[in-house]
Design an enzyme around this catalytic site. Structure first.
Site, PDB file in Angstrom:
ATOM      1  N   ARG A  79       0.872  -1.182   0.000  1.00 60.35           N
ATOM      2  CA  ARG A  79       0.000   0.000   0.000  1.00 60.35           C
ATOM      3  C   ARG A  79       0.911   1.234   0.000  1.00 60.35           C
ATOM      4  NH1 ARG A  79      -5.057   0.085   3.797  1.00 60.35           N
ATOM      5  NH2 ARG A  79      -5.707   1.552   2.192  1.00 60.35           N
ATOM      6  N   ASP A 226      -2.470   9.124   7.849  1.00 62.40           N
ATOM      7  CA  ASP A 226      -1.654   8.063   7.243  1.00 62.40           C
ATOM      8  C   ASP A 226      -0.269   8.571   6.880  1.00 62.40           C
ATOM      9  OD1 ASP A 226      -3.720   5.736   6.814  1.00 62.40           O
ATOM     10  OD2 ASP A 226      -4.713   7.652   6.502  1.00 62.40           O
ATOM     11  N   LYS A 237      -7.939   9.406   5.417  1.00 59.63           N
ATOM     12  CA  LYS A 237      -8.990   8.753   4.626  1.00 59.63           C
ATOM     13  C   LYS A 237      -9.794   9.749   3.806  1.00 59.63           C
ATOM     14  CE  LYS A 237      -9.540   5.203   4.389  1.00 59.63           C
ATOM     15  NZ  LYS A 237      -8.872   4.456   3.302  1.00 59.63           N
TER      16      LYS A 237
HETATM   17  O1  MRU Z   1      -7.478   2.407   4.203  1.00 56.74           O
HETATM   18  P1  MRU Z   1      -7.252   2.260   5.674  1.00 56.74           P
HETATM   19  O2  MRU Z   1      -8.394   1.709   6.431  1.00 56.74           O
HETATM   20  O3  MRU Z   1      -5.927   1.584   5.986  1.00 56.74           O
HETATM   21  O4  MRU Z   1      -7.121   3.772   6.078  1.00 56.74           O
HETATM   22  C1  MRU Z   1      -6.310   4.229   7.021  1.00 56.74           C
HETATM   23  C2  MRU Z   1      -7.103   4.752   8.116  1.00 56.74           C
HETATM   24  O5  MRU Z   1      -7.539   3.969   8.926  1.00 56.74           O
HETATM   25  C3  MRU Z   1      -7.417   6.154   8.218  1.00 56.74           C
HETATM   26  O6  MRU Z   1      -7.089   6.966   7.189  1.00 56.74           O
HETATM   27  C4  MRU Z   1      -7.139   6.653   9.597  1.00 56.74           C
HETATM   28  O7  MRU Z   1      -7.942   7.742   9.824  1.00 56.74           O
HETATM   29  C5  MRU Z   1      -5.713   7.044   9.838  1.00 56.74           C
HETATM   30  S1  MRU Z   1      -4.670   5.714  10.065  1.00 56.74           S
HETATM   31  C6  MRU Z   1      -5.082   5.135  11.584  1.00 56.74           C
END
Ligand code: MRU
Length: 344
Positions: A79, A226, A237
């Site tokens: 990812r 992230d 997100k």
């Molecule tokens: O696609 P994901 O579920 O791995 O997305 C990451 C997240 O969970 C979020 O963006 C979150 O708010 C930040 S990372 C804990």
């Protein structure tokens, strides 16, 4: 990790079924990150560390360096957005390098480093909870987007950790949980975590958040991240940016909570953060459990309509009231970020 096997919660089955998945090889663990059996920045980082440790246990003695380089490439390609993933791969590689050509010691060092990364993550998130809880007043109505609780990290979480701590301190809270289309991390995971913690909440459609902000029903927003760029821009997100803009328009403080392992000092601004584009069918279908206990995907969009599915967006620093880290709360400015950024 149990011997060479990584064990993890199978998150797509939540909240209706709690199952532990066994991942016997590093390629299985890398695949689990890719298909989101595990997700969330800290949990992805912790898992990447263990995948690298498994790779060290599997690597051939005579081709150890070569096999580890391939493993680093495979794990890093799972990812693209969460900085914690790249941080963890780098940390395990560095621990291996420190053992020179002693392969048995390098294997031990890789396993120990993976464990240390996981332990650090839990400790950082606990500290984020303590710092962030100071911002939360008794009776606050909070908003959050996606899932940045204990499922998204090794423990505690980032955005939800201050809420867990404030609740344990006896403060009364109410949390508006954005559903978080298309994968529903808010409705599926954040709501489930808040239920387990006994915190009052309601799931709302992503497009209802602005309504609650404009009508004065939200006192503060806390989201996770992230990746945080050196200038304070924040990737989180998809949908976070809209929430931040509406929060600012309504004078609502918008905080981002993240361990410093999420900061990417080599990324000058949010424009340099790679944004993952996921499968169109995540938008065109929805999935869940039927009343007969069957896990189903159902198509909601016309067969012929294409979809676009960016998994993250960037919120410019100007919308962020502060970044809650394990080292304290800092402004989302180049100086604030530099004051807490890691050197490792
Ligand atoms: O696609 P994901 O579920 O791995 O997305 C990451 C997240 O969970 C979020 O963006 C979150 O708010 C930040 S990372 C804990």
């Amino acid at each position: 990790m149990d011997g060479p096997t990584v064990k993890m919660i199978n998150q797509p089955l939540l909240p209706h079924r709690f199952e532990i998945t066994d991942l016997p090889t590093y390629r299985d663990t890398a695949r689990a990150i890719k298909v989101m059996t595990v997700r969330g920045a800290g949990a992805i980082g912790g898992t990447a560390g263990y995948a690298m440790a498994q790779a060290a246990l599997e690597a051939r003695d005579a081709h150890f360096g070569e096999d580890m380089a391939l493993a680093a490439e495979i794990v890093s390609a799972t990812r693209p957005t969460a900085q914690n993933l790249f941080y963890a791969v780098r940390r395990v590689l560095r621990a291996i390098e420190a053992e020179g050509s002693d392969v048995p010691k390098a294997r031990q060092a890789a396993v120990a480093e993976a464990q240390a990364i996981a332990d650090d993550d839990a400790a950082c998130c606990e500290a984020i909870g303590r710092h962030g809880a100071e911002l939360i007043q008794d009776g606050f109505r909070l908003s959050t987007h996606c899932n940045a609780g204990w499922l998204a990290f090794v423990d505690w979480g980032s955005a939800l950790s201050p809420m867990f701590v404030a609740h344990r301190q006896g403060k009364k809270l109410f949390v508006f949980v954005d559903e978080t289309k298309p994968r529903g991390q808010g409705a599926r995971l954040t709501a489930w975590e808040l239920l387990q913690e006994g915190i009052d909440h309601a799931i709302i459609c992503d497009n209802a958040t602005g309504h609650y902000m404009r009508t004065g029903q939200i006192d503060m927003v806390i989201v996770g991240s992230d990746r945080i760029a050196a200038n304070g821009d924040v990737a989180n997100k998809i949908g976070t940016y809209s929430s931040a803009v509406v929060a600012k328009a309504n004078g609502i403080p918008f905080y981002v909570a993240a361990p410093t392992t999420t900061i990417d000092p080599d990324c000058p601004s949010g424009n340099d953060i790679p944004i993952e584009e996921r499968d169109q069918d995540e938008v065109r279908k929805t999935w869940g459990w039927s009343d007969d206990g069957e896990f189903l995907a159902v198509r909601t969009a016309p067969e012929g309509s294409p979809a676009r599915n960016p998994a993250f967006d960037v919120t410019p620093a100007e919308y962020v009231a502060g970044i809650i880290t394990e080292k304290g709360i800092v402004p989302a400015t180049p100086e604030g970020i530099a004051s807490v950024a890691r050197k490792d």
